[in-house]
Design a protein around this motif. Sequence first.
Motif, PDB file in Angstrom:
ATOM      1  N   SER A   1      23.115 -35.923 -62.248  1.00  0.00           N
ATOM      2  CA  SER A   1      22.088 -36.306 -63.234  1.00  0.00           C
ATOM      3  C   SER A   1      20.690 -36.055 -62.684  1.00  0.00           C
ATOM      4  N   LYS A   2      20.465 -36.401 -61.417  1.00  0.00           N
ATOM      5  CA  LYS A   2      19.139 -36.180 -60.817  1.00  0.00           C
ATOM      6  C   LYS A   2      18.826 -34.683 -60.741  1.00  0.00           C
ATOM      7  N   PHE A   3      19.813 -33.903 -60.380  1.00  0.00           N
ATOM      8  CA  PHE A   3      19.639 -32.460 -60.274  1.00  0.00           C
ATOM      9  C   PHE A   3      19.297 -31.846 -61.634  1.00  0.00           C
ATOM     10  N   VAL A   4      20.023 -32.241 -62.656  1.00  0.00           N
ATOM     11  CA  VAL A   4      19.821 -31.698 -63.999  1.00  0.00           C
ATOM     12  C   VAL A   4      18.467 -32.124 -64.569  1.00  0.00           C
ATOM     13  N   ARG A   5      18.093 -33.395 -64.353  1.00  0.00           N
ATOM     14  CA  ARG A   5      16.787 -33.861 -64.850  1.00  0.00           C
ATOM     15  C   ARG A   5      15.654 -33.128 -64.150  1.00  0.00           C
ATOM     16  N   TRP A   6      15.826 -32.879 -62.864  1.00  0.00           N
ATOM     17  CA  TRP A   6      14.774 -32.212 -62.081  1.00  0.00           C
ATOM     18  C   TRP A   6      14.534 -30.792 -62.585  1.00  0.00           C
ATOM     19  N   LEU A   7      15.612 -30.082 -62.909  1.00  0.00           N
ATOM     20  CA  LEU A   7      15.489 -28.708 -63.375  1.00  0.00           C
ATOM     21  C   LEU A   7      15.178 -28.608 -64.866  1.00  0.00           C
ATOM     22  N   GLY A   8      15.570 -29.648 -65.615  1.00  0.00           N
ATOM     23  CA  GLY A   8      15.307 -29.636 -67.056  1.00  0.00           C
ATOM     24  C   GLY A   8      16.604 -29.719 -67.852  1.00  0.00           C
ATOM     25  N   LEU A   9      16.795 -30.795 -68.590  1.00  0.00           N
ATOM     26  CA  LEU A   9      18.035 -31.018 -69.329  1.00  0.00           C
ATOM     27  C   LEU A   9      18.344 -29.904 -70.320  1.00  0.00           C
ATOM     28  N   SER A  10      17.306 -29.411 -71.005  1.00  0.00           N
ATOM     29  CA  SER A  10      17.518 -28.406 -72.044  1.00  0.00           C
ATOM     30  C   SER A  10      17.448 -26.975 -71.527  1.00  0.00           C
ATOM     31  N   ARG A  11      17.284 -26.820 -70.232  1.00  0.00           N
ATOM     32  CA  ARG A  11      17.202 -25.479 -69.654  1.00  0.00           C
ATOM     33  C   ARG A  11      18.582 -24.839 -69.620  1.00  0.00           C
ATOM     34  N   GLN A  12      18.663 -23.575 -69.998  1.00  0.00           N
ATOM     35  CA  GLN A  12      19.946 -22.892 -69.972  1.00  0.00           C
ATOM     36  C   GLN A  12      20.354 -22.572 -68.536  1.00  0.00           C
ATOM     37  N   VAL A  13      21.641 -22.705 -68.284  1.00  0.00           N
ATOM     38  CA  VAL A  13      22.155 -22.485 -66.932  1.00  0.00           C
ATOM     39  C   VAL A  13      21.835 -21.076 -66.447  1.00  0.00           C
ATOM     40  N   LYS A  14      21.886 -20.109 -67.329  1.00  0.00           N
ATOM     41  CA  LYS A  14      21.660 -18.717 -66.930  1.00  0.00           C
ATOM     42  C   LYS A  14      20.247 -18.471 -66.409  1.00  0.00           C
ATOM     43  N   ASP A  15      19.320 -19.399 -66.705  1.00  0.00           N
ATOM     44  CA  ASP A  15      17.932 -19.231 -66.280  1.00  0.00           C
ATOM     45  C   ASP A  15      17.643 -19.878 -64.929  1.00  0.00           C
ATOM     46  N   VAL A  16      18.610 -20.577 -64.362  1.00  0.00           N
ATOM     47  CA  VAL A  16      18.416 -21.214 -63.059  1.00  0.00           C
ATOM     48  C   VAL A  16      18.497 -20.148 -61.969  1.00  0.00           C
ATOM     49  N   SER A  17      17.503 -20.126 -61.095  1.00  0.00           N
ATOM     50  CA  SER A  17      17.427 -19.091 -60.060  1.00  0.00           C
ATOM     51  C   SER A  17      17.771 -19.661 -58.683  1.00  0.00           C
ATOM     52  N   PRO A  18      18.059 -18.786 -57.714  1.00  0.00           N
ATOM     53  CA  PRO A  18      18.289 -19.242 -56.335  1.00  0.00           C
ATOM     54  C   PRO A  18      17.095 -20.005 -55.771  1.00  0.00           C
ATOM     55  N   VAL A  19      15.876 -19.607 -56.174  1.00  0.00           N
ATOM     56  CA  VAL A  19      14.675 -20.306 -55.700  1.00  0.00           C
ATOM     57  C   VAL A  19      14.671 -21.749 -56.195  1.00  0.00           C
ATOM     58  N   ASP A  20      15.071 -21.968 -57.456  1.00  0.00           N
ATOM     59  CA  ASP A  20      15.140 -23.326 -58.004  1.00  0.00           C
ATOM     60  C   ASP A  20      16.079 -24.197 -57.167  1.00  0.00           C
ATOM     61  N   VAL A  21      17.245 -23.640 -56.886  1.00  0.00           N
ATOM     62  CA  VAL A  21      18.272 -24.385 -56.150  1.00  0.00           C
ATOM     63  C   VAL A  21      17.833 -24.641 -54.708  1.00  0.00           C
TER      64      VAL A  21
ATOM     65  N   SER B   1      29.029 -24.237 -76.712  1.00  0.00           N
ATOM     66  CA  SER B   1      28.079 -23.206 -76.298  1.00  0.00           C
ATOM     67  C   SER B   1      28.592 -22.541 -75.023  1.00  0.00           C
ATOM     68  N   GLU B   2      29.719 -21.887 -75.174  1.00  0.00           N
ATOM     69  CA  GLU B   2      30.450 -21.382 -74.015  1.00  0.00           C
ATOM     70  C   GLU B   2      29.637 -20.430 -73.154  1.00  0.00           C
ATOM     71  N   HIS B   3      28.857 -19.562 -73.788  1.00  0.00           N
ATOM     72  CA  HIS B   3      28.198 -18.516 -73.020  1.00  0.00           C
ATOM     73  C   HIS B   3      26.803 -18.899 -72.524  1.00  0.00           C
ATOM     74  N   ASN B   4      26.110 -19.723 -73.273  1.00  0.00           N
ATOM     75  CA  ASN B   4      24.745 -20.086 -72.886  1.00  0.00           C
ATOM     76  C   ASN B   4      24.516 -21.598 -72.943  1.00  0.00           C
ATOM     77  N   PRO B   5      25.250 -22.371 -72.168  1.00  0.00           N
ATOM     78  CA  PRO B   5      25.070 -23.829 -72.206  1.00  0.00           C
ATOM     79  C   PRO B   5      23.790 -24.259 -71.511  1.00  0.00           C
TER      80      PRO B   5
END
Length: 272
Positions: A36-56, A6-10
């Motif tokens: 692992s903690k970071f990914v679980r906190w944001l959501g394992l199935s969440r697409q990377v492109k949907d992560v925002s600066p506010v989330d981080v 899933s090269e473009h939308n992992p």
Amino acid sequence: MVEQTSEHNPTLAEAADAFLSNLPPEERVKTQAEISKFVRWLGLSRQVKDVSPVDVASYGEHIIPSAVKPLRSFLTYIRKKKFSSISLAPHLRAKKTYSKTVAVWQSGQVQATLTAQGYAKLEKELATLKNQRYQVTEEIQKAAADKDFRENAPLAAARERKAHLEGRIKEIESTLNQAKIMGEGQDTSRAKFGDTVVLRDLSSGKESSYTLVDPREANPAKGKLSVASPMGKAILDKEKGQTIEVVAPAGTFCCRIEDILVLSTKGQVSPQ
């Protein structure tokens, strides 16, 4: 590998697997727990492109300084791979007062103000974690059966999980013992604790909704924004239609408050 499937939308889980698989074994062991903690906190199935600066930036409110380096490496990796169109790494900073704040929370000197849903969620999580104690204990016993403790990675992993588990149990118990359940506020004209605020990013036009909550309930990936975060502070006490300016680690951005939804005593929201 993420690049092949899933090269473009992992998803975050796929991106994390790809990132970790490219690290040397020793570095992977040191880095994996934080990723692992970071990914679980944001959501394992969440697409990377949907992560925002506010989330981080909001996640940075919950970590210790030593966690920043591996997480920034991961965020730099996903930008380099073009999984995200935004450079997220500059937005990750640990709060300098993290250790002192945690110590105060755990000592019960600061009272949490939680929504009814947040209180119930913590109760449910506490029950689940206590049930997991038995499973982790069995894992430690099985791993300890291997007498070569020098190379016993499963034993080390089980002990680390047990430590995190007990720490989280104590944190939740302390929070629940001191917690105050939020009541419905009288002022309905301005954004306050517990309200859901609809924001429009003036640079992109994108809308997003966040509920203002205590830092213990914060999870921007699920729309729960800490009132102690830069954006949370900027929103508090503002009216519908007002423009707010948020100073983030990587720069300043502006949003307009499109709507304010008030939390009712039944846990439902209604427009002001």
